[in-house]
Design a protein around this motif. Structure first.
Motif, PDB file in Angstrom:
ATOM      1  N   PHE A   1       1.462   1.097 -17.356  1.00  0.00           N
ATOM      2  CA  PHE A   1       1.639  -0.253 -16.811  1.00  0.00           C
ATOM      3  C   PHE A   1       2.643  -0.308 -15.688  1.00  0.00           C
ATOM      4  O   PHE A   1       3.105  -1.348 -15.329  1.00  0.00           O
ATOM      5  CB  PHE A   1       2.089  -1.203 -17.914  1.00  0.00           C
ATOM      6  N   ARG A   2       2.998   0.813 -15.137  1.00  0.00           N
ATOM      7  CA  ARG A   2       3.964   0.724 -14.049  1.00  0.00           C
ATOM      8  C   ARG A   2       3.295   0.064 -12.857  1.00  0.00           C
ATOM      9  O   ARG A   2       3.396   0.538 -11.742  1.00  0.00           O
ATOM     10  CB  ARG A   2       4.500   2.104 -13.712  1.00  0.00           C
ATOM     11  N   SER A   3       2.589  -0.943 -13.151  1.00  0.00           N
ATOM     12  CA  SER A   3       1.887  -1.793 -12.187  1.00  0.00           C
ATOM     13  C   SER A   3       1.154  -0.938 -11.166  1.00  0.00           C
ATOM     14  O   SER A   3       0.780   0.185 -11.436  1.00  0.00           O
ATOM     15  CB  SER A   3       2.850  -2.739 -11.481  1.00  0.00           C
ATOM     16  N   GLU A   4       0.960  -1.469  -9.988  1.00  0.00           N
ATOM     17  CA  GLU A   4       0.286  -0.660  -8.986  1.00  0.00           C
ATOM     18  C   GLU A   4       1.304   0.088  -8.145  1.00  0.00           C
ATOM     19  O   GLU A   4       0.972   0.873  -7.309  1.00  0.00           O
ATOM     20  CB  GLU A   4      -0.597  -1.528  -8.106  1.00  0.00           C
ATOM     21  N   LEU A   5       2.581  -0.241  -8.350  1.00  0.00           N
ATOM     22  CA  LEU A   5       3.602   0.396  -7.538  1.00  0.00           C
ATOM     23  C   LEU A   5       4.233   1.532  -8.293  1.00  0.00           C
ATOM     24  O   LEU A   5       4.619   1.398  -9.423  1.00  0.00           O
ATOM     25  CB  LEU A   5       4.711  -0.595  -7.194  1.00  0.00           C
ATOM     26  N   SER A   6       4.347   2.637  -7.627  1.00  0.00           N
ATOM     27  CA  SER A   6       5.153   3.689  -8.192  1.00  0.00           C
ATOM     28  C   SER A   6       5.191   4.821  -7.207  1.00  0.00           C
ATOM     29  O   SER A   6       4.212   5.161  -6.588  1.00  0.00           O
ATOM     30  CB  SER A   6       4.589   4.180  -9.507  1.00  0.00           C
TER      31      SER A   6
ATOM     32  N   SER B   1      12.163   7.755  -8.253  1.00  0.00           N
ATOM     33  CA  SER B   1      12.596   6.387  -8.489  1.00  0.00           C
ATOM     34  C   SER B   1      13.764   6.028  -7.573  1.00  0.00           C
ATOM     35  O   SER B   1      14.028   4.873  -7.334  1.00  0.00           O
ATOM     36  CB  SER B   1      12.981   6.195  -9.942  1.00  0.00           C
ATOM     37  N   SER B   2      14.443   7.033  -7.032  1.00  0.00           N
ATOM     38  CA  SER B   2      15.559   6.712  -6.130  1.00  0.00           C
ATOM     39  C   SER B   2      15.038   6.006  -4.882  1.00  0.00           C
ATOM     40  O   SER B   2      15.672   5.094  -4.356  1.00  0.00           O
ATOM     41  CB  SER B   2      16.297   7.981  -5.739  1.00  0.00           C
ATOM     42  N   VAL B   3      13.877   6.427  -4.441  1.00  0.00           N
ATOM     43  CA  VAL B   3      13.275   5.781  -3.278  1.00  0.00           C
ATOM     44  C   VAL B   3      12.984   4.329  -3.604  1.00  0.00           C
ATOM     45  O   VAL B   3      13.301   3.413  -2.856  1.00  0.00           O
ATOM     46  CB  VAL B   3      11.989   6.518  -2.865  1.00  0.00           C
ATOM     47  N   LEU B   4      12.402   4.137  -4.781  1.00  0.00           N
ATOM     48  CA  LEU B   4      12.078   2.773  -5.188  1.00  0.00           C
ATOM     49  C   LEU B   4      13.338   1.935  -5.303  1.00  0.00           C
ATOM     50  O   LEU B   4      13.358   0.766  -4.924  1.00  0.00           O
ATOM     51  CB  LEU B   4      11.370   2.791  -6.544  1.00  0.00           C
ATOM     52  N   GLN B   5      14.366   2.558  -5.843  1.00  0.00           N
ATOM     53  CA  GLN B   5      15.626   1.840  -6.022  1.00  0.00           C
ATOM     54  C   GLN B   5      16.149   1.369  -4.664  1.00  0.00           C
ATOM     55  O   GLN B   5      16.577   0.229  -4.521  1.00  0.00           O
ATOM     56  CB  GLN B   5      16.637   2.787  -6.684  1.00  0.00           C
ATOM     57  N   ALA B   6      16.041   2.237  -3.668  1.00  0.00           N
ATOM     58  CA  ALA B   6      16.504   1.870  -2.330  1.00  0.00           C
ATOM     59  C   ALA B   6      15.663   0.737  -1.765  1.00  0.00           C
ATOM     60  O   ALA B   6      16.188  -0.187  -1.138  1.00  0.00           O
ATOM     61  CB  ALA B   6      16.434   3.085  -1.407  1.00  0.00           C
ATOM     62  N   GLU B   7      14.370   0.805  -2.014  1.00  0.00           N
ATOM     63  CA  GLU B   7      13.491  -0.248  -1.507  1.00  0.00           C
ATOM     64  C   GLU B   7      13.815  -1.575  -2.178  1.00  0.00           C
ATOM     65  O   GLU B   7      13.791  -2.626  -1.561  1.00  0.00           O
ATOM     66  CB  GLU B   7      12.019   0.115  -1.739  1.00  0.00           C
ATOM     67  N   LEU B   8      14.099  -1.494  -3.482  1.00  0.00           N
ATOM     68  CA  LEU B   8      14.455  -2.712  -4.202  1.00  0.00           C
ATOM     69  C   LEU B   8      15.715  -3.327  -3.590  1.00  0.00           C
ATOM     70  O   LEU B   8      15.813  -4.538  -3.434  1.00  0.00           O
ATOM     71  CB  LEU B   8      14.664  -2.397  -5.689  1.00  0.00           C
TER      72      LEU B   8
ATOM     73  N   MET C   1      10.465  -3.948  -9.507  1.00  0.00           N
ATOM     74  CA  MET C   1      11.178  -3.910 -10.790  1.00  0.00           C
ATOM     75  C   MET C   1      10.276  -3.362 -11.880  1.00  0.00           C
ATOM     76  O   MET C   1      10.705  -2.613 -12.746  1.00  0.00           O
ATOM     77  CB  MET C   1      11.651  -5.313 -11.164  1.00  0.00           C
ATOM     78  N   ARG C   2       9.035  -3.730 -11.845  1.00  0.00           N
ATOM     79  CA  ARG C   2       8.109  -3.244 -12.862  1.00  0.00           C
ATOM     80  C   ARG C   2       7.929  -1.745 -12.726  1.00  0.00           C
ATOM     81  O   ARG C   2       7.839  -1.033 -13.714  1.00  0.00           O
ATOM     82  CB  ARG C   2       6.755  -3.940 -12.731  1.00  0.00           C
ATOM     83  N   ALA C   3       7.884  -1.295 -11.474  1.00  0.00           N
ATOM     84  CA  ALA C   3       7.692   0.129 -11.281  1.00  0.00           C
ATOM     85  C   ALA C   3       8.915   0.902 -11.754  1.00  0.00           C
ATOM     86  O   ALA C   3       8.803   1.999 -12.280  1.00  0.00           O
ATOM     87  CB  ALA C   3       7.428   0.423  -9.816  1.00  0.00           C
ATOM     88  N   LEU C   4      10.084   0.299 -11.617  1.00  0.00           N
ATOM     89  CA  LEU C   4      11.311   1.010 -11.963  1.00  0.00           C
ATOM     90  C   LEU C   4      11.573   0.981 -13.464  1.00  0.00           C
ATOM     91  O   LEU C   4      11.744   2.015 -14.094  1.00  0.00           O
ATOM     92  CB  LEU C   4      12.489   0.379 -11.219  1.00  0.00           C
ATOM     93  N   ASP C   5      11.621  -0.200 -14.025  1.00  0.00           N
ATOM     94  CA  ASP C   5      11.962  -0.315 -15.443  1.00  0.00           C
ATOM     95  C   ASP C   5      11.481  -1.667 -15.957  1.00  0.00           C
ATOM     96  O   ASP C   5      12.215  -2.647 -15.913  1.00  0.00           O
ATOM     97  CB  ASP C   5      13.484  -0.189 -15.612  1.00  0.00           C
ATOM     98  N   PRO C   6      10.252  -1.713 -16.431  1.00  0.00           N
ATOM     99  CA  PRO C   6       9.665  -3.014 -16.777  1.00  0.00           C
ATOM    100  C   PRO C   6      10.444  -3.743 -17.862  1.00  0.00           C
ATOM    101  O   PRO C   6      10.627  -4.959 -17.783  1.00  0.00           O
ATOM    102  CB  PRO C   6       8.250  -2.665 -17.231  1.00  0.00           C
TER     103      PRO C   6
ATOM    104  N   TRP D   1       0.840  -1.195   0.000  1.00  0.00           N
ATOM    105  CA  TRP D   1       0.000   0.000   0.000  1.00  0.00           C
ATOM    106  C   TRP D   1       0.876   1.247   0.000  1.00  0.00           C
ATOM    107  O   TRP D   1       0.627   2.217  -0.704  1.00  0.00           O
ATOM    108  CB  TRP D   1      -0.926  -0.003   1.216  1.00  0.00           C
ATOM    109  N   LEU D   2       1.945   1.217   0.772  1.00  0.00           N
ATOM    110  CA  LEU D   2       2.834   2.369   0.855  1.00  0.00           C
ATOM    111  C   LEU D   2       3.448   2.693  -0.498  1.00  0.00           C
ATOM    112  O   LEU D   2       3.599   3.843  -0.861  1.00  0.00           O
ATOM    113  CB  LEU D   2       3.973   2.076   1.841  1.00  0.00           C
ATOM    114  N   LEU D   3       3.813   1.625  -1.206  1.00  0.00           N
ATOM    115  CA  LEU D   3       4.481   1.828  -2.496  1.00  0.00           C
ATOM    116  C   LEU D   3       3.480   2.140  -3.600  1.00  0.00           C
ATOM    117  O   LEU D   3       3.864   2.562  -4.676  1.00  0.00           O
ATOM    118  CB  LEU D   3       5.255   0.564  -2.871  1.00  0.00           C
ATOM    119  N   GLY D   4       2.233   1.906  -3.299  1.00  0.00           N
ATOM    120  CA  GLY D   4       1.223   2.003  -4.350  1.00  0.00           C
ATOM    121  C   GLY D   4       1.137   3.385  -4.955  1.00  0.00           C
ATOM    122  O   GLY D   4       1.318   4.387  -4.292  1.00  0.00           O
ATOM    123  N   ARG D   5       0.857   3.430  -6.262  1.00  0.00           N
ATOM    124  CA  ARG D   5       0.757   4.726  -6.935  1.00  0.00           C
ATOM    125  C   ARG D   5      -0.661   5.248  -6.802  1.00  0.00           C
ATOM    126  O   ARG D   5      -1.576   4.540  -6.411  1.00  0.00           O
ATOM    127  CB  ARG D   5       1.134   4.612  -8.402  1.00  0.00           C
TER     128      ARG D   5
END
Lengths: 580, 676
Positions: free
Chosen positions: A365-370, A374-381, A405-410, A249-253
């Protein structure tokens, strides 16, 4: 033996117990009968309260008695002074508390308590809050109490901060608690809302559709804290799903705004197709079509009768209105309810025309996460990958990594994603079909993205182990589709959205149902070799595709049907090249 | 606060009940119950002065420590006639808990014993010995305590507070001008003068202290030595410091035998450790690991993974079989636990030493983990009013089933039948010959002549009264267990239990701290360094710690006592040359749990009565048949009192089905009769 305490035998005890039970049952039944009789006689007196009290304190789940009690109380209320009413209802609260001790999860009790508080002249919310805290400390998963607590909190105006601390406390004592995590997700956006949108890049290119930023977002500073909290939870116990769900939910766009994503018009059928960002029911949505400044009376229909809500809707223009190639037309679709519209110009000499948002543009299609950064996402990954190293078999971790991964670069992560899906299916075979479907979805999304970059109308999804088809509304203009060598079982009703489709190749699948091949006006050629079509009736929907001339059905069980050829030619008279 | 008991004895139902404000109420009920036992015992021993005891018992038990008391209860429960004696004037021997004043008397007694060499009263019993009988004399001196030292740091000035409070009653300590360790003999008088009216006064006085609403008052108030003496009755100071593993042998036995109904328990709130002079929380449960701020997420995972593995480590022999001959520490290293985590597991969870082998370490870890969650987030319980309650509970059980109790009453010698080399009788301190088929005795009553070796292990103990907790937290009423890893790997680890006032072992505003380790020197040598590391010990006794100073971050020691206790737990029957029906019970051991004592009790019981069940659940009062003879034979008081019990319990159930703890203690006691 000497000196020993003699005790009753088990049989004696049983017998005594049984008698005791019988006595109790008899007393209960007679009291129940008396109460029901009183109720049907319409008696609303103290005695009724007394009797129901006795019964309910041994069985608080007797809903009829609670109802009767409410009737009696309402009646007594009219006879008394205000402070007496207060006393009456306060004693009722005490009584309910006693009943809750008998069964803390009794629907009747909690409902009655809510009701009593609405009748109480001066409700004491602090006490009620205390009661909830006590109940929840005994059993933090008592959802009856959670529900009641929400009512109390609303009425008593407890601050959001305090409530957040309350969830902190409950999560701290046991984080396997959906109720607390969920409650948090409703509190955070109120307490730490995302600042007003300042970002233009991901908004719609259309100036008319104002970006409706979703309110359920949390400011980044707080988000980072919440990420940490969920890291703590899933590093402590990666098999506990509650924290993973919260994390997602937190990551959700933000939810996609509702808009008209595409308008397509074709001179040939004098038909307009409109695609929306999410399934709608166009007949009730106040859709208006304006052709060259003239509002048109049109009949909207979805692409398949089974789809009541659909992302694609069709209408026929009045005959002859746009058929002349030498005329230029301007078309506008107004979606009055959402105050949005989309134009489409049909130029001279063009047989068809469309106006749409590009899939790449919209990050569809960046899925439900975004997340915005993207740096935040990268750290989470990275964190998740760290956990995966420790727990290579953990399905929640794998799944979350895939989503990240889908959210970052599918496209860039396609290979890793596929490998993770493979692991997922192995570690969680119970859900392997779910993973296959999800994987199919991502592969289709990737292919659509690639097609967008290449700007072609030929679409190949062959040999990708697809188990399901989706995002078909994005394929409105595709003329050639190749679905060969997959594991598809059917062409679903959504398939009828491919309004421009001319050639369909779907060899080497396990298709047994062709529902979706329905009123495809341009479909000329269908190849369905080596599938599972068994009955003639399965092919009936093909009859609605008026341009179909070539049909390949080799390698299907249907060829064993008697008189298949003649039956088929009767069903599909226009098909000239039939292979069986 | 937790109560464990069974609703009926057939279906074990464990009830946990939270009571926040009930202490005072309980205390009264509780004391009356305690006095109940105490009273009948006094009556009993007074009576004995005039009358003789029955001259025949199945089992005579000497010493009221935990092991002996359990044996007494178990024997009595299955119908054996039991005479249970103790030479002291209090129950539980070295397991006892004392009020502050009681402890001062105990200290005094110790000092007197050091000075006076007791001359054995000679041979008055010679005439009672027949032909063919031999005599084994017992020791009349208890030498299990040594190196006792007491220091007082609390101010000895007169109390100057009470500005607005009601004036003190006349029970101002009589020995106010002479308080120091040398003159503590006076304290017995002080104890006596604290009578009921002053109790209620104290109640009022202490309320502001215990109330969390006004902490400033608490800060203002200095606790003086007078105050400690005056409030001495609020202390219950254990001689041995142990906790109860919530799935340990003792808790299981308490539940199984229904003895738990005689006591109340509180769970331990914090498991702490001391690293680099800093006290910090040990993450041991899932919730702790989640909440821990010291661990990185990766450490959290490693620790959880390791602990999960330990829970059923036997299922995965491949993980540890290469390490069975190697120390646990090495195994932990191999498991890639960080230094941090290794310390936590080794010292605070498994609580083993550097040398402990892997399998033992795994077992200890597993035991700890299995105890988690039964009564809260830590694996331990503590009995309210001190550990000394537990032996007393078993004594009570024994008495309920007809056992006879005499304190200040010992056995001078055993009469042994030469032919069979079995004890056939004992001669008590009044010179009465009492025949018995079995004799159970605590180790400290055995003379050195009967021992194969007189080299003992020792336990070093320190008891501190401090002014605050070592780990300040939002709730100050928590019991904490602190493990202090040894500085050098050869030194023993020190275990510290900090008790808060709601455990009913110390007065509000103070903490009672117990330190325990296996001795390498005297208790003071072993433990004083730890005390000064964790606490503020003022150099001049009575000096107030200066406000604002850095030292003030540590709790101040008001009073401290060091002593060594003999640890005989390693001895077994082969260590003594005694007749075969003499069963020696070793004293308390140095470990945290009491499993060793309970196991010993069970094995002694099975020696005495091989075919009987050990402590079967006591029957429900309503299931007991009263039919003229039978139970009455044991004593006229029996059925009458059990009836009361039945009525009261029944009433309790009607009144409130959800456990009103106060009722637990209303169980009427049986006065064991000596009339017959």
């Amino acid at each position: 033996m000497h000196g020993r305490v003699k005790i009753k035998s088990t049989a004696q005890q049983e017998e005594e117990k049984r008698k005791e039970k019988e006595k109790k049952l008899k007393a209960f039944v007679s009291a129940r009968d008396a109460v029901l009789k009183k109720r049907s006689a319409g008696e609303h007196d103290e005695e009724a309260l007394q009797l129901t009290r006795q019964l309910l304190s041994s069985n608080p789940d007797f809903a009829t008695l609670w109802n009767y009690r409410r009737e009696v109380l309402l009646h007594l209320e009219t006879l008394r002074e205000k402070d007496e009413v207060q006393k009456l209802y306060e004693s009722e609260l005490h009584f309910i508390e006693a009943c809750l001790k008998v069964n803390p999860k009794s629907y009747g009790c909690w409902h009655h308590r809510t009701w009593v508080n609405t009748r109480l002249p001066q409700p004491d919310w602090t006490r009620e809050l205390g009661l909830c805290d006590r109940c929840l400390s005994l059993d933090e998963r008592n959802f009856h109490c959670w529900d009641y607590r929400r009512v109390v909190v609303k009425a008593s105006g407890v601050s959001v901060e305090q409530e957040l601390q309350f969830t902190d406390r409950l999560i701290g004592s046991n984080f396997s608690n959906y109720s607390s995590w969920h409650y948090r997700s409703t509190l955070l956006p109120q307490l730490h809302p995302q600042p007003a949108p300042d970002s233009a890049p991901i908004t719609s290119p259309s100036p008319t559709t104002s970006p409706q930023f979703h309110s359920h977002r949390v400011c980044e500073e707080q988000l980072l804290k919440e990420y940490e909290l969920s890291h703590n939870a899933f590093f402590t116990d990666p098999n506990d799903q509650s924290a993973w769900f919260y994390y997602r939910w937190l990551l959700g766009r933000a939810e996609r705004e509702e808009m008209i994503s595409c308008v397509y018009v074709s001179r040939e059928g004098e038909r307009v197709s409109v695609a929306f960002s999410k399934p709608v029911h166009a007949q009730s949505e106040g859709l208006m079509l304006v052709l060259d400044g003239q509002p048109q009376q049109v009949e909207w229909r979805s692409t398949h009768p089974r789809l009541r809500h659909s992302p694609v809707w069709l209408c026929d223009l009045p005959p002859g209105s746009i058929s002349d190639m030498s005329n230029e037309h301007n078309l506008t679709i107004h979606w009055t309810e959402k105050h949005t519209h989309r134009d489409c110009a049909l130029y001279t000499g063009c047989a068809e025309s469309w106006c749409r948002d590009s899939a790449t543009n919209l990050e569809l299609f960046r899925s439900e996460l975004s997340v915005e950064k993207s740096s935040v996402l990268q750290a989470e990954l990275q964190s998740c990958n760290q956990l995966l190293e420790l727990e290579p078999q953990n399905k929640w971790c794998l799944l979350t990594i895939i989503l990240l991964m889908r959210a970052l670069d599918p496209l860039g992560h396609e290979k890793e994603t596929l490998a993770h899906f493979q692991t997922l299916k192995e570690v969680d075979p119970m859900r392997s079909t779910y993973y296959s479907d999800l994987c199919s979805k991502f592969l289709i999304e990737n292919t659509i993205l690639k097609m967008e970059y290449a700007e072609v109308r030929v679409f190949s999804l062959s040999n990708k182990n697809l188990t399901t088809l989706c995002h078909l509304d994005q394929l409105l203009f595709v003329t050639h589709i190749n679905l060969s060598s997959n594991q598809l079982l059917r062409l679903p009703p959504h398939f009828a959205m491919l309004q421009c489709l001319e050639v369909l190749e779907a060899d080497d699948n396990a298709i047994e149902n062709l529902e979706g091949l329905y009123h495809l006006p341009k479909l000329e050629e269908v190849s369905l070799r080596n599938n599972q079509i068994c009955k003639l009736s399965d092919l009936e929907s093909l009859a609605s595709c008026t341009k179909l001339t070539r049909l390949d059905l080799r390698g299907n069980p249907v060829h064993r049907t008697a008189h298949i050829e003649s039956e088929l030619s009767q069903l599909l008279p226009r098909v000239t090249a039939l292979s069986l | 606060m937790f109560l464990l008991y069974f609703k009926t004895w057939r279906i074990p139902v464990l009830k946990i009940c939270c009571v926040h404000f009930g202490y005072c109420v309980f205390k009264c009920v509780y004391f009356s119950v305690r006095h109940d036992i105490a009273c009948h015992v006094t009556v009993c021993s007074f009576k004995m002065a005039a009358e003789d005891l029955p001259s025949q018992f199945d089992v005579v038990i000497l010493g009221t420590g935990l092991t002996e008391s359990v044996i007494a209860a178990a024997c009595s429960r299955v119908g054996q006639s039991v005479l249970h004696l103790d030479r002291r004037n209090y129950y539980a021997g070295n397991w006892a808990s004392f009020t502050f004043n009681g402890l001062l008397s105990w200290i005094e007694e110790y000092k007197n014993q050091q000075k006076v060499q007791i001359t054995e009263s000679e041979q008055v019993w010679r005439s009672l010995i027949d032909e063919g009988e031999d005599v084994v004399p017992l020791s009349s001196v208890d030498s299990s305590i040594s190196n006792l030292e007491v220091f007082c740091y609390a101010s000895e000035e007169e109390e100057k507070e009470e500005e607005t409070k009601a004036p003190l009653t006349s029970c101002q300590p009589v020995n106010a001008e002479t308080v120091s360790e040398e003159t503590t003999g006076d304290s017995t008088e002080a104890q006596d003068t604290v009578t009921e009216p002053s109790q209620s006064q104290e109640e009022k006085d202490s309320q502001p202290i215990s109330s969390p609403a006004d902490p400033p008052v608490e800060v203002e108030k200095k606790i003086t030595y007078q105050k400690l003496v005056k409030e001495g009755r609020r202390f219950n100071i254990d001689l041995v410091s142990k906790l109860m593993y919530s799935r340990g042998a003792l808790v299981d036995l308490l539940i199984k035998s229904n003895v738990s109904r005689y006591a109340e328990f509180k769970n331990i709130g914090h498991i702490l450790t001391c690293r680099n002079g800093k006290v910090e929380q040990v993450p041991c449960s899932r919730a702790d690991v989640f909440a821990s701020k010291q661990l990185t997420v990766v450490e959290k995972r490693m620790l959880m993974k390791f602990l999960t593995f330990c829970l059923d480590f036997e299922q995965h022999p491949e993980e540890y079989q290469d390490y069975t001959e190697k120390p646990f520490r090495e195994f932990l290293k191999n498991k890639k636990l960080t230094e941090n985590l290794q310390d936590f597991v080794l010292h605070s969870i498994a609580m083993v030493t550097q040398q402990t082998l892997t399998e033992e370490g795994l077992k200890a870890t597993q035991h700890f983990l299995r105890c988690l969650g039964r009564y809260g987030n830590t694996p331990f319980l503590f009995p309210l009013y001190g550990l000394g309650e537990i032996p007393q509970c078993f004594c009570r059980m024994c008495a309920v089933f007809g056992g006879i109790y005499c304190l200040r009453h010992s056995v001078q010698c055993l009469v042994v039948d030469k032919a069979s080399n079995k004890v056939k009788a004992v001669i008590d301190t009044r010179g009465q010959k009492i025949s018995c088929s079995h004799f159970v005795v605590e180790d400290s009553y055995i003379r050195d002549e009967q021992r194969q070796s007189t080299a003992y292990r020792q336990i070093s103990r320190a008891v501190l009264i401090t002014d605050r907790s070592v780990l300040p937290s939002e709730s100050d009423q928590q019991i904490s267990l602190v493990t202090i890893p040894p500085l050098e790997s050869s030194a023993p680890a020190v275990r510290m239990v900090e008790l808060c006032s709601s455990s009913m072992t110390c007065m509000p505003g103070t903490y009672l701290v117990h330190l325990t380790c296996s001795s390498s020197g005297t208790a003071q040598e072993d433990l004083a360094p730890v005390v000064s590391e964790l606490f503020h010990v003022s150099t001049i006794p009575g000096e107030e710690p200066s406000e604002g100073a850095e030292e003030r971050s540590k709790p101040a020691v008001l009073w401290v006592m060091y002593f060594n206790m003999r640890d005989t737990s390693a001895l077994d029957s082969s260590s003594y040359s005694l007749p075969s029906n003499v069963h020696v019970c070793t004293g308390p051991d140095g470990s945290l749990g009491s499993d060793c004592s309970i196991k010993l009790a069970e094995s002694v019981f099975h020696h005495i009565l091989p075919d009987e069940e050990f402590c079967p659940p006591a029957p429900n009062p309503e299931d007991i048949i009263y039919d003229g003879d039978g139970p009455q034979a044991e004593g006229p008081g029996f059925d009458e009192s059990v009836n009361t019990e039945a009525e009261e319990e029944g009433a309790a159930h009607e009144k409130n089905p959800s456990t009103e703890p106060a009722e637990m203690d209303s169980v009427a006691d049986t006065t064991p009769s000596s009339e017959e």
